[in-house]
Design an enzyme around this catalytic site. Structure first.
Site, short mmCIF file in Angstrom:
data_model
loop_
_atom_site.label_atom_id
_atom_site.label_comp_id
_atom_site.label_asym_id
_atom_site.label_seq_id
_atom_site.Cartn_x
_atom_site.Cartn_y
_atom_site.Cartn_z
N ASP A 178 19.98 -2.70 1.47
CA ASP A 178 20.79 -2.21 0.36
C ASP A 178 22.20 -1.97 0.87
O ASP A 178 22.41 -1.71 2.05
CB ASP A 178 20.18 -0.93 -0.20
CG ASP A 178 20.76 -0.53 -1.54
OD1 ASP A 178 21.64 -1.25 -2.05
OD2 ASP A 178 20.35 0.50 -2.08
N ASP A 213 11.46 -2.22 -5.18
CA ASP A 213 11.37 -1.34 -4.02
C ASP A 213 11.40 0.09 -4.51
O ASP A 213 11.95 0.38 -5.58
CB ASP A 213 12.54 -1.58 -3.05
CG ASP A 213 13.79 -0.83 -3.47
OD1 ASP A 213 14.13 0.20 -2.84
OD2 ASP A 213 14.44 -1.25 -4.45
N CYS A 238 -11.06 -0.70 -2.47
CA CYS A 238 -9.84 -0.86 -1.67
C CYS A 238 -10.20 -1.25 -0.25
O CYS A 238 -11.17 -0.76 0.33
CB CYS A 238 -9.04 0.44 -1.68
SG CYS A 238 -7.52 0.39 -0.71
N CYS A 277 -8.08 -0.89 2.41
CA CYS A 277 -7.24 -0.22 3.41
C CYS A 277 -8.12 0.48 4.44
O CYS A 277 -9.31 0.72 4.21
CB CYS A 277 -6.28 0.77 2.75
SG CYS A 277 -7.05 2.32 2.25
N CYS A 297 -10.02 3.67 3.16
CA CYS A 297 -11.18 3.45 2.30
C CYS A 297 -12.31 2.72 3.02
O CYS A 297 -13.48 2.85 2.66
CB CYS A 297 -10.76 2.70 1.04
SG CYS A 297 -9.65 3.66 -0.01
N HIS A 345 -3.08 3.65 2.35
CA HIS A 345 -3.80 3.43 1.09
C HIS A 345 -2.83 3.11 -0.06
O HIS A 345 -3.04 2.15 -0.81
CB HIS A 345 -4.64 4.65 0.72
CG HIS A 345 -5.23 4.55 -0.65
ND1 HIS A 345 -6.42 3.89 -0.90
CD2 HIS A 345 -4.77 4.98 -1.86
CE1 HIS A 345 -6.67 3.93 -2.20
NE2 HIS A 345 -5.69 4.58 -2.80
#
Length: 357
Positions: A76, A259, A312, A314, A317, A343
């Site tokens: 940015d 974002d 999930c 991740c 999980c 997660h």
């Protein structure tokens, strides 16, 4: 499926880039971003310009070498941060016709930030996607402030384009340069800004400003006006938009790059995103209410052996229970924030996968 090709990989669109403002994702490692299935990050030109400095980053081989991140990096411009600080305290500086003057304290070194310096810094960083320096406004600002914002944003975008072309003239593999559409809550002004920026020519376009009213209510029509002012065959970037329902609405408008700090910030505050059973399809996303929060410190999780989300993939999980996450947060273990962040990053990656479907 549209693809954004960059010097550090292909980005399938729509895509979500987590914020790594100071060169790091809060409470997580870059492997957590990669394991989530996310292909890019956003870092901030102004903050990195202050610490550790553009020259040092260049000396160390650019942001990829300095941070160890190998994916796509968007930087940015830093204009929004400078605008916000000056709006909060006008004694910090001023936005002039040709540059931004910033001095946050009497004994601090004065920063003169120009469109040229903005591009030079991002080139020193080795960014894959550079953002033009723009002039932001608040939705409640009067028409003359919105007009000035557009005039300076277009003028500065032309200067950014000229500096970018000069610095990349001998490069075969060039980064991308995006411009930002301003205009506040004025549909005609948004359209004018977009058209004038297209006459200069850029690789992508971003939404600038706040899509909110003075009470903080979401105003999708402002985003839609800006989107319609951008060419449909190039990336359209809804900067700073991160609530899942807002992302879905913006994709339906035509945006395809996002974002926000929301997923990482919410994770640090024990709030984890979980899809509802009927929300895990592209159609389910459009019905609203497709997710809920898992509040990690709720007492009802103390003895719960289940994962936060059985669907999930991740690391949280796959390996740990709700009870264990509750325990980690309760004892203040740093691992709690990292697992929760991993997660939430995976949730946003899954959201993008559903939207691409």
């Amino acid at each position: 499926m549209p693809i954004l090709e960059t010097r550090h990989g292909s980005v399938p669109l729509p895509a979500f880039f987590p914020d790594a403002t100071y060169g790091a994702v809060r409470a997580a490692g870059f492997e957590d971003v990669e394991n989530a299935g996310l292909t890019g990050l956003v870092m901030n030109t102004y903050h990195l310009y202050n610490r550790p400095g553009a020259q040092l980053i260049k000396r160390l081989g650019g942001l990829h070498a300095f941070t160890g991140y190998s994916g796509t990096l968007l930087t940015d411009s830093g204009g929004f941060q400078l605008y916000s600080l000056i709006r909060e305290n006008p004694a910090y500086g001023e936005i002039r016709e040709g540059e931004i003057i910033f001095r946050p304290a009497q004994d601090a070194k004065k920063l003169i930030f120009t469109p040229e310096k903005c591009i030079q810094a991002q080139m020193q960083y080795g960014s894959d996607i550079l953002m033009c320096l723009d002039v932001c406004t608040h939705p409640d600002d009067p028409p003359q402030a919105q007009r000035r914002s557009v005039e300076l944003t277009v003028k500065w975008a032309a200067r950014c384009r000229a500096e970018f072309d000069k610095l990349t003239a001998r490069l075969e593999d060039k980064p991308k340069l995006f411009a930002i559409v301003q205009g506040g809550a004025d549909e005609a002004l948004r359209q004018e800004c977009g058209q004038r920026l297209q006459q200069i020519g850029f690789d992508g376009y971003g939404f600038g400003g706040w899509p909110l009213d003075s009470q903080g209510n979401f105003r999708p029509e402002i985003l839609n006006w800006a989107c319609q002012a951008m060419p449909p065959d190039l990336p359209r970037y809804a900067m700073g938009l991160g609530r899942p329902e807002e992302i879905v609405a913006c994709v339906d408008m035509g945006y395809n790059l996002f974002d926000c700090v929301i997923p990482t910030r919410e994770a640090r505050h024990q709030r984890l995103y979980v899809f509802n059973p009927d929300g895990q399809t592209p159609e389910g996303l459009r019905r609203g209410g497709f997710y809920h929060f898992h509040y990690a410190l709720d007492d009802r999780h103390i003895c719960d052996r289940r994962p936060v989300d059985a669907n999930c993939s991740c690391i949280l999980c796959r390996r740990y229970s709700r009870a264990y996450l509750h325990h980690l947060f309760k004892t203040g273990d740093a691992q709690a924030q990292r697992l929760a962040t991993a997660h939430n990053l995976r949730f946003f990656a899954r959201l993008m996968e559903l939207l691409r479907a």
